[in-house]
Enzyme design. Structure first.
Site, short mmCIF file in Angstrom:
data_model
loop_
_atom_site.label_atom_id
_atom_site.label_comp_id
_atom_site.label_asym_id
_atom_site.label_seq_id
_atom_site.Cartn_x
_atom_site.Cartn_y
_atom_site.Cartn_z
N CYS A 120 -6.30 -23.62 53.90
CA CYS A 120 -6.45 -24.84 54.70
C CYS A 120 -5.32 -25.80 54.36
CB CYS A 120 -7.80 -25.49 54.40
SG CYS A 120 -8.13 -26.96 55.41
N HIS B 107 -12.41 -21.29 61.69
CA HIS B 107 -11.98 -22.27 60.68
C HIS B 107 -11.73 -23.63 61.33
CE1 HIS B 107 -9.66 -23.58 57.03
NE2 HIS B 107 -9.11 -24.36 57.95
N GLU B 108 -10.96 -23.64 62.43
CA GLU B 108 -10.63 -24.90 63.10
C GLU B 108 -11.86 -25.53 63.75
OE1 GLU B 108 -7.93 -26.06 62.18
OE2 GLU B 108 -6.84 -24.23 61.65
#
Length: 164
Positions: free
Chosen positions: A95, A138-139
């Site tokens: 990240c 993830h986003e």
């Protein structure tokens, strides 16, 4: 124009907030927001040698907006996960908000995403590529105030990123 110094880092309370939908009237702002997202992603790529996507809240823009650049730039507004596969896999997730830390997580192998583009057109995307599927998840999590640290498989699912 926002820069790497504007990136919110692990521990910033804004990273744990749920984002508001982008309104059609805000489309003129989307171009500016995307330029900022693109700029910061390029700075991360130059410094850390990774980065395929970034979510607006990582720059303190508390809107449901994601910028991807895997093979080409792609703007995803107000995404909704319509379906996720039962099949999952594990990966070491990274990240931009904590670039030196890797987190072992489990993600769905494929998904279907509904979203709007920068012209406010609606799209449905069936994502079967594992690398893109895990990236979108993830986003998407960022838009809901969820970090991959919160999805760690167990308490041993953390490691420092090797120095490039």
């Amino acid at each position: 124009m926002k820069h790497l110094a504007d990136l919110l880092l692990l521990g910033d309370p804004r990273l744990y907030q749920t984002c508001e939908p982008v309104q059609e009237a805000e489309l003129p702002l989307v171009r500016e927001w995307v330029a900022d997202l693109h700029n910061v992603m390029e700075e991360i790529r130059a410094k850390y040698q990774f980065g395929r996507g970034i979510a607006a809240p990582q720059l303190g823009i508390m809107k449901r907006l994601v910028y991807l650049n895997v093979t080409h730039p792609q703007i995803i507004i107000n995404p909704e996960l319509v379906m996720v596969s039962d099949d999952t896999d594990e990966l070491w997730d990274d990240c931009m908000s904590f670039p030196n830390l890797l987190v072992r997580v489990r993600r769905h192998r494929s998904l279907t995403l509904s979203y709007r583009d920068e012209h406010w057109q609606t799209h449905t995307w069936n994502v079967t590529d594992w690398g893109v599927s895990e990236l979108i998840q993830h986003e998407y999590d960022h838009l809901n105030g969820v970090l991959c640290t919160m999805r760690a498989i167990d308490d041993r699912s953390f490691q420092w990123r090797p120095t490039p």
